[in-house]
Design an enzyme around this catalytic site. Structure first.
Site, PDB file in Angstrom:
ATOM      1  N   ASN A   9      23.373 -15.349 -46.263  1.00  0.00           N
ATOM      2  CA  ASN A   9      24.203 -15.432 -45.060  1.00  0.00           C
ATOM      3  C   ASN A   9      25.525 -16.063 -45.468  1.00  0.00           C
ATOM      4  OD1 ASN A   9      25.382 -15.787 -42.600  1.00  0.00           O
ATOM      5  ND2 ASN A   9      23.903 -17.280 -41.821  1.00  0.00           N
ATOM      6  N   LYS A  11      28.197 -16.337 -43.777  1.00  0.00           N
ATOM      7  CA  LYS A  11      28.913 -16.985 -42.667  1.00  0.00           C
ATOM      8  C   LYS A  11      30.395 -16.575 -42.709  1.00  0.00           C
ATOM      9  CE  LYS A  11      25.396 -20.535 -42.840  1.00  0.00           C
ATOM     10  NZ  LYS A  11      24.998 -21.917 -42.656  1.00  0.00           N
ATOM     11  N   HIS A  96      20.993 -17.679 -34.680  1.00  0.00           N
ATOM     12  CA  HIS A  96      21.382 -18.729 -35.625  1.00  0.00           C
ATOM     13  C   HIS A  96      21.890 -19.957 -34.865  1.00  0.00           C
ATOM     14  CE1 HIS A  96      23.155 -20.842 -38.973  1.00  0.00           C
ATOM     15  NE2 HIS A  96      22.521 -20.014 -39.787  1.00  0.00           N
ATOM     16  N   GLU A  98      24.127 -22.018 -35.535  1.00  0.00           N
ATOM     17  CA  GLU A  98      25.591 -22.147 -35.463  1.00  0.00           C
ATOM     18  C   GLU A  98      26.155 -21.333 -34.304  1.00  0.00           C
ATOM     19  OE1 GLU A  98      26.483 -21.089 -39.500  1.00  0.00           O
ATOM     20  OE2 GLU A  98      25.679 -22.995 -40.212  1.00  0.00           O
ATOM     21  N   GLU A 168      14.854 -22.374 -39.607  1.00  0.00           N
ATOM     22  CA  GLU A 168      15.993 -23.117 -40.136  1.00  0.00           C
ATOM     23  C   GLU A 168      16.137 -24.433 -39.363  1.00  0.00           C
ATOM     24  OE1 GLU A 168      18.946 -20.289 -42.282  1.00  0.00           O
ATOM     25  OE2 GLU A 168      19.615 -20.612 -40.245  1.00  0.00           O
ATOM     26  N   GLY A 174      23.312 -26.794 -44.319  1.00  0.00           N
ATOM     27  CA  GLY A 174      24.604 -27.227 -44.851  1.00  0.00           C
ATOM     28  C   GLY A 174      24.707 -28.723 -45.092  1.00  0.00           C
ATOM     29  N   SER A 214      19.806 -25.546 -46.806  1.00  0.00           N
ATOM     30  CA  SER A 214      20.092 -26.177 -48.107  1.00  0.00           C
ATOM     31  C   SER A 214      19.170 -25.711 -49.236  1.00  0.00           C
ATOM     32  CB  SER A 214      20.049 -27.707 -47.981  1.00  0.00           C
ATOM     33  OG  SER A 214      21.028 -28.153 -47.063  1.00  0.00           O
TER      34      SER A 214
END
Ligand code: 13P
Length: 250
Positions: A9, A11, A96, A98, A168, A174, A214
């Site tokens: 991904n 992003k 997701h 985010e 996730e 991250g 991560s």
């Protein structure tokens, strides 16, 4: 046997040159190693078309990072499922964290997105995961269960083969704070049990559940070794071809 899947991904990273040269180099390396996983790359919208052309005829495929829930209309700046289909995109990441956080995607919106994605016969990589506070309060199982119940579990058995699940945990994305293989295994086993209760043994055995948060070339092996972890959804470490290759080989 469940599918082993590794997804990059990207992003909002990688420009035209970086995207195309990464993929060309990746193809060269991939041909040299003997791998049996499904490898999916999710570049930004503007580069999906060229990425698809580069990967044509290979075992690699691409995924979009989002679609709009409506099929067409006055939604300035948005991209529809049919547009993506028309350039050969067949997979999409939905749910997701985010997108939930920065673009206010709710479960209701996600249900609409799933409906549209299913209508256009996309494979949906669907993300779930708890916050740090939820884990601290020991509400992580409840949080993940709720996210599934309020989205995917609205859909009937015949749609479920279109899903790949990605667990996730938000606190691991991250941050460099990877969940331990044991922690992830317990959650994956739990997610599988939820699919079993809702859709039966066959589905729960077949559905691929990936971990994301991560992942790097050093921790991938111990994560993928767990029996219910079927691969990874990789952010940062997928931007570096050497690291990404080592993750694939893990
Ligand atoms: P990182 O690997 O950078 O933590 O990102 C994970 C992720 O969000 C993949 O979708």
């Amino acid at each position: 046997m469940r599918k082993k899947v590794v997804i990059a991904n990207w992003k909002m990273n990688q420009d035209f040159y970086e995207t195309t040269s990464f993929l060309r180099n990746l193809l060269k390396i991939i041909f040299e190693i003997n791998h049996k996983k499904e490898i999916i790359i999710a570049p930004s919208f503007p580069f999906l078309h060229i990425s698809n052309q580069i990967l044509q005829g290979s075992t690699l495929s691409i995924a979009a990072q989002n679609i709009h829930q409506m099929e067409n209309g006055s939604y300035t700046g948005e991209v529809s499922a049919s547009m993506l289909k028309s350039i050969g995109v067949q997979k999409v990441i939905l749910g997701h964290s985010e997108r939930r956080k920065h673009f206010s995607e709710t479960n209701d919106i996600l249900i609409k997105k799933i409906k549209t994605a299913l209508k256009y016969k996309f494979i949906i990589i669907f993300c779930v995961g708890e916050t740090e506070v939820e884990r601290r309060k020991k509400e992580h199982f409840l949080s993940v269960k709720y996210q599934l119940e309020e989205t995917i579990f609205h859909f009937s058995l015949e749609n479920i083969s279109s899903f790949i699940i990605a667990y996730e945990p938000i606190w691991a994305i991250g941050t460099g704070k990877t969940a331990t293989p044991e922690v992830v295994q317990v959650m994956h086993q739990y997610i599988r049990s939820l699919f079993m209760d809702k859709y039966g043994k066959n589905i729960s055995r077949k559905i691929s559940i990936l971990y994301g948060g991560s992942i790097n070339d050093l921790n991938a092996k111990s994560l993928f070794y767990q029996k219910d972890i079927d691969g990874g959804l990789v952010g940062n470490s997928s931007l570096n071809i050497e690291k990404f290759m080592r993750i694939i080989q893990s």
